[in-house]
Design a protein around this motif. Structure first.
Motif, PDB file in Angstrom:
ATOM      1  N   GLN A  99      71.982  -8.896  86.467  1.00  0.00           N
ATOM      2  CA  GLN A  99      70.580  -9.050  86.111  1.00  0.00           C
ATOM      3  C   GLN A  99      70.450  -9.179  84.606  1.00  0.00           C
ATOM      4  N   PRO A 100      69.325  -9.744  84.129  1.00  0.00           N
ATOM      5  CA  PRO A 100      69.115  -9.848  82.677  1.00  0.00           C
ATOM      6  C   PRO A 100      68.834  -8.472  82.079  1.00  0.00           C
ATOM      7  N   VAL A 101      69.193  -8.319  80.805  1.00  0.00           N
ATOM      8  CA  VAL A 101      69.033  -7.045  80.130  1.00  0.00           C
ATOM      9  C   VAL A 101      68.878  -7.290  78.633  1.00  0.00           C
ATOM     10  N   ALA A 102      68.153  -6.416  77.956  1.00  0.00           N
ATOM     11  CA  ALA A 102      68.031  -6.484  76.500  1.00  0.00           C
ATOM     12  C   ALA A 102      69.197  -5.734  75.869  1.00  0.00           C
ATOM     13  N   CYS A 103      69.975  -6.416  75.033  1.00  0.00           N
ATOM     14  CA  CYS A 103      71.160  -5.818  74.417  1.00  0.00           C
ATOM     15  C   CYS A 103      71.474  -6.555  73.122  1.00  0.00           C
ATOM     16  N   PRO A 104      72.227  -5.975  72.223  1.00  0.00           N
ATOM     17  CA  PRO A 104      72.583  -6.652  70.974  1.00  0.00           C
ATOM     18  C   PRO A 104      73.592  -7.763  71.214  1.00  0.00           C
ATOM     19  N   VAL A 105      73.800  -8.581  70.184  1.00  0.00           N
ATOM     20  CA  VAL A 105      74.766  -9.679  70.264  1.00  0.00           C
ATOM     21  C   VAL A 105      76.172  -9.105  70.375  1.00  0.00           C
ATOM     22  N   GLY A 106      76.984  -9.684  71.236  1.00  0.00           N
ATOM     23  CA  GLY A 106      78.351  -9.234  71.436  1.00  0.00           C
ATOM     24  C   GLY A 106      78.570  -8.801  72.863  1.00  0.00           C
ATOM     25  N   CYS A 107      79.595  -7.957  73.064  1.00  0.00           N
ATOM     26  CA  CYS A 107      79.944  -7.475  74.396  1.00  0.00           C
ATOM     27  C   CYS A 107      80.069  -5.954  74.376  1.00  0.00           C
ATOM     28  N   ASN A 108      79.687  -5.351  75.481  1.00  0.00           N
ATOM     29  CA  ASN A 108      79.801  -3.913  75.665  1.00  0.00           C
ATOM     30  C   ASN A 108      80.418  -3.679  77.035  1.00  0.00           C
ATOM     31  N   PHE A 109      81.737  -3.437  77.057  1.00  0.00           N
ATOM     32  CA  PHE A 109      82.457  -3.186  78.300  1.00  0.00           C
ATOM     33  C   PHE A 109      82.557  -1.679  78.520  1.00  0.00           C
ATOM     34  N   CYS A 110      82.261  -1.241  79.728  1.00  0.00           N
ATOM     35  CA  CYS A 110      82.412   0.163  80.109  1.00  0.00           C
ATOM     36  C   CYS A 110      83.236   0.207  81.394  1.00  0.00           C
ATOM     37  N   VAL A 111      84.454   0.721  81.295  1.00  0.00           N
ATOM     38  CA  VAL A 111      85.388   0.803  82.419  1.00  0.00           C
ATOM     39  C   VAL A 111      85.441   2.255  82.878  1.00  0.00           C
ATOM     40  N   LYS A 112      85.030   2.510  84.114  1.00  0.00           N
ATOM     41  CA  LYS A 112      84.955   3.869  84.642  1.00  0.00           C
ATOM     42  C   LYS A 112      85.932   4.041  85.808  1.00  0.00           C
ATOM     43  N   ASN A 113      86.428   5.276  85.926  1.00  0.00           N
ATOM     44  CA  ASN A 113      87.260   5.680  87.073  1.00  0.00           C
ATOM     45  C   ASN A 113      88.418   4.710  87.281  1.00  0.00           C
ATOM     46  N   LEU A 114      89.270   4.601  86.275  1.00  0.00           N
ATOM     47  CA  LEU A 114      90.426   3.708  86.365  1.00  0.00           C
ATOM     48  C   LEU A 114      91.342   4.142  87.513  1.00  0.00           C
ATOM     49  N   PHE A 115      91.794   3.169  88.301  1.00  0.00           N
ATOM     50  CA  PHE A 115      92.674   3.371  89.460  1.00  0.00           C
ATOM     51  C   PHE A 115      91.998   4.228  90.538  1.00  0.00           C
ATOM     52  N   TYR A 116      90.681   4.122  90.644  1.00  0.00           N
ATOM     53  CA  TYR A 116      89.982   4.914  91.659  1.00  0.00           C
ATOM     54  C   TYR A 116      90.351   4.473  93.069  1.00  0.00           C
ATOM     55  N   ASN A 117      90.672   3.192  93.243  1.00  0.00           N
ATOM     56  CA  ASN A 117      91.049   2.673  94.554  1.00  0.00           C
ATOM     57  C   ASN A 117      92.555   2.517  94.714  1.00  0.00           C
ATOM     58  N   VAL A 118      93.331   2.982  93.725  1.00  0.00           N
ATOM     59  CA  VAL A 118      94.798   2.986  93.813  1.00  0.00           C
ATOM     60  C   VAL A 118      95.254   4.407  93.486  1.00  0.00           C
ATOM     61  N   PRO A 119      95.087   5.353  94.404  1.00  0.00           N
ATOM     62  CA  PRO A 119      95.379   6.763  94.081  1.00  0.00           C
ATOM     63  C   PRO A 119      96.824   7.009  93.683  1.00  0.00           C
ATOM     64  N   ALA A 120      97.759   6.191  94.178  1.00  0.00           N
ATOM     65  CA  ALA A 120      99.162   6.393  93.799  1.00  0.00           C
ATOM     66  C   ALA A 120      99.360   6.153  92.297  1.00  0.00           C
ATOM     67  N   ARG A 121      98.700   5.110  91.769  1.00  0.00           N
ATOM     68  CA  ARG A 121      98.824   4.832  90.335  1.00  0.00           C
ATOM     69  C   ARG A 121      98.134   5.910  89.507  1.00  0.00           C
ATOM     70  N   ARG A 122      97.004   6.380  89.950  1.00  0.00           N
ATOM     71  CA  ARG A 122      96.273   7.413  89.209  1.00  0.00           C
ATOM     72  C   ARG A 122      97.049   8.738  89.218  1.00  0.00           C
ATOM     73  N   LYS A 123      97.751   9.022  90.321  1.00  0.00           N
ATOM     74  CA  LYS A 123      98.491  10.276  90.408  1.00  0.00           C
ATOM     75  C   LYS A 123      99.643  10.325  89.411  1.00  0.00           C
ATOM     76  N   PHE A 124     100.215   9.173  89.092  1.00  0.00           N
ATOM     77  CA  PHE A 124     101.374   9.147  88.215  1.00  0.00           C
ATOM     78  C   PHE A 124     101.019   8.959  86.740  1.00  0.00           C
ATOM     79  N   LEU A 125      99.737   9.065  86.404  1.00  0.00           N
ATOM     80  CA  LEU A 125      99.371   9.084  84.992  1.00  0.00           C
ATOM     81  C   LEU A 125      99.860  10.372  84.352  1.00  0.00           C
ATOM     82  N   LYS A 126     100.200  10.298  83.073  1.00  0.00           N
ATOM     83  CA  LYS A 126     100.681  11.467  82.350  1.00  0.00           C
ATOM     84  C   LYS A 126      99.509  12.359  81.957  1.00  0.00           C
ATOM     85  N   SER A 127      99.803  13.391  81.182  1.00  0.00           N
ATOM     86  CA  SER A 127      98.755  14.299  80.730  1.00  0.00           C
ATOM     87  C   SER A 127      97.809  13.575  79.777  1.00  0.00           C
ATOM     88  N   ASN A 128      96.645  14.168  79.550  1.00  0.00           N
ATOM     89  CA  ASN A 128      95.660  13.548  78.662  1.00  0.00           C
ATOM     90  C   ASN A 128      96.209  13.342  77.258  1.00  0.00           C
TER      91      ASN A 128
END
Length: 613
Positions: free
Chosen positions: A136-165
């Motif tokens: 949908q259209p939205v009011a925003c500044p010039v450029g791009c704003n990417f927000c990536v949430k819950n990485l590997f949420y649908n690949v639990p095996a990959r998320r489980k093997f992530l290291k510590s924070n």
């Protein structure tokens, strides 16, 4: 027989591609920041929560995208960088595959806000698991704003093997620094859990290196510049005294792209031959500008491996320019006659009447051999009572240790010769019952000190600390600061007295007892490097240092304090090393698996002289 070959759905194909392109949260930031650079951004802000597990946000002020381009950008092999196969050999952008956004959207929930400068309103796009949720259209500044949430949420095996924070955050900072070092004219910021870790303002390349790695790097950099028909080489190399054992921050960049190249790394080390000890690595930041048709970057999805057409010639050029930079540095006098804040020393005037020669007062009748002139203090008559209860305990320790050493290695030392021989300052040779035993003195001392630190560190109170007369300060890069904050409690238990001054600066107030005379900053930096390279640091769900990393700290400390190669030892010192080694739990190997000793059997020695015919 029915047909069994079929096309995979796009969602499955995107997840397969994501397995190569998106390996961890650092991969997401690398791809999004590179796209922002290609879009002509002047300011790039990265906001991360929980080391990328919860969300990753990349905001730029680049050219932006139209609503059609925003939707098409998440399709596989959709790119604005190339149009035909010939364009692969004329690349001037960071990305070109068209797989990054499609791979990210396949394993995460992505929200995009973008607007072009000529448009009055922007576009909002929401995608999860390669499926468009909303647009949908939205009011925003010039450029791009990417927000990536819950990485590997649908690949639990990959998320489980992530290291510590802490480990994932360190990888993110390293990937971010590699891009920031290429574009010093772009303003980069980085926030983690609301705290600002990086704020790199536009400036010169030297200033950017100093902002990332600290002021000490700026003082040790030597400029490099060479322009030939094949390529142009610029950047900086370090002074020979700035070399480290490993982890020396070695960076190659080709046409603005970070590159790993062991062959060119060998060329730099060749230029430092006989200037730095063997095993040391100097920091360097070298930038190649070469015709895109002479290189091939389409080798690996991460684009860190590049093939060169004139690799041998560039190797020789690299050795020559680095040697030239070092040679110019060596010709500059190192004496600095600085007169600022100099003491006011009066000029001697012999005409002054009150000048007198200094006098030394002494007793001419003093005789050191006269016992009457020497005051003696007698011990109290009841001195034995002060040591009651200590004699049996002290006498019991040597018996147990001797028993341990005699039973180690099935009695190898039962007929050990009391005399030892040191060969070339590296090996201790001694005769035993079964033949000739050869011990690596450096590795043996590593094993001895390692077990001593482990046993002392596990005891209550830890290792005692020796205070420094003048505390020293050290400036760490953001990635090293993350590791330092993680291992700070363990360093304290080892005897280090460290305090944080903020902004990646730490004060070294004390070091473990027994390490006097060593450079504390160099030692701590080496420990940080060892921990950064430790693959087992932090489990998938663990946020604290595990036992293997704690042992790595003990090993780093033992390596630094161990007897170096080339040190001449007396027979008593060699005897002490042999006895202490055979009191250890493992006399054959160092904690990192390197052999400590070998025994040449008597039969093999006689066979060398052909005594058995």
């Amino acid at each position: 027989m029915s047909d069994i070959i079929h096309l995979l759905p796009d969602s499955v194909a995107n997840q397969i591609a994501a397995g190569e392109v998106i390996q961890r949260p650092a991969s997401v930031i690398k791809e999004l920041v590179e796209n922002a650079v290609d879009a002509g951004a002047h300011t790039i802000n990265v906001i991360v929560i929980d080391a990328g597990r919860t969300s990753i946000q990349v905001i730029d002020d680049g050219c932006g995208m139209s609503s059609t381009d925003a939707r098409l950008a998440f399709e596989r092999h959709a790119t604005s960088k190339i149009k035909q196969a010939e364009d692969l050999f004329a690349l001037h952008t960071m990305g070109f595959r068209g797989e990054a956004l499609a791979s990210i959207a396949a394993v995460a929930q992505v929200e995009l806000q973008t607007r072009m400068a000529n448009d009055e309103i922007g576009t909002f796009l929401s995608i999860a698991g390669s499926k468009v949720i909303d647009q949908q259209p939205v009011a925003c500044p010039v450029g791009c704003n990417f927000c990536v949430k819950n990485l590997f949420y649908n690949v639990p095996a990959r998320r489980k093997f992530l290291k510590s924070n802490a480990t994932e955050l360190n990888n993110i900072l390293m990937a971010y620094e590699r891009i920031a070092l290429v574009y010093p004219d772009i303003h980069f910021t980085f926030h983690h859990n609301g705290a600002e870790l990086l704020n790199l303002k536009p400036g010169s390349l030297r200033q950017r290196i100093t902002d990332v790695f600290g002021k000490q790097y700026g003082q040790d950099l030597l400029p490099v510049e060479a322009d030939t028909v094949m390529c142009r080489v610029t950047g900086f190399v370090s002074k020979p005294e700035a070399a480290r054992k490993k982890g020396g921050n070695d960076y190659f960049f080709v046409n603005g792209r970070y590159m790993k190249h062991p062959y060119f790394h060998k060329a730099v080390l060749t230029a430092y031959e006989r200037l730095i000890p063997e095993g040391m690595q100097p920091p360097y930041f070298l930038y190649f500008e070469i015709n895109p048709s002479d290189i091939d970057v389409n080798i690996h999805p991460t684009k860190t491996e590049i093939k060169f057409e004139n690799e041998q010639a560039i190797w020789q050029l690299l050795v020559a320019v680095v040697r030239d930079a070092i040679g110019k540095f060596c010709e500059i006098p190192s004496i600095d006659f600085d007169t600022v804040d100099k003491p006011d020393i009066p000029i001697f005037d012999p005409s002054r009447d009150n000048v007198q020669a200094p006098k030394v007062n002494y007793n001419p009748s003093y005789n050191p051999f006269d016992h009457a002139s020497v005051s003696s203090r007698r011990a109290p008559s009841s001195w034995e009572s002060l040591y009651e209860g200590l004699v049996p305990e002290m006498s019991a320790k040597p018996d147990s240790s001797v028993k341990t050493s005699e039973t180690s290695l099935f009695g190898v030392l039962s007929d050990k010769s009391p005399a030892h021989y040191q060969y070339k300052g590296q090996y201790i040779m001694t005769a035993v019952k079964s033949g000739l035993m050869v011990i690596d003195q450096h590795r043996a001392d590593i094993r001895i000190l390692f077990e001593r630190y482990v046993s002392t560190g596990s005891a209550e109170g830890g290792v005692s600390s020796q205070r420094l007369l003048f505390p020293e300060t050290m400036q760490l890069s953001p990635s090293d600061t993350v590791i330092m904050e993680q291992i700070l409690p363990e360093l304290s238990s080892l005897g280090f007295d460290l305090s944080s001054l903020g902004g990646g600066t730490f004060a070294v107030n004390g070091i473990p007892a027994g390490l006097e005379g060593m450079e504390p900053i160099t030692l701590i930096q080496q420990i940080i490097t060892d921990v950064a390279e430790h693959d087992a640091m932090g489990g998938a769900a663990s946020q604290a240092i595990d036992m293997s990393v704690l042992q790595s700290l003990h090993l780093s400390l033992a390596r630094a304090a161990a007897i170096p190669y080339g040190q001449v030892l007396s027979n008593e010192e060699m005897e002490n090393i042999v006895n202490s080694l055979f009191s250890c739990s493992n006399v054959n190997y160092t904690p990192d698996g390197k052999p400590i000793l070998v025994i040449l059997p008597q039969a093999d020695i006689e066979g060398l002289f052909d005594l058995k015919r």
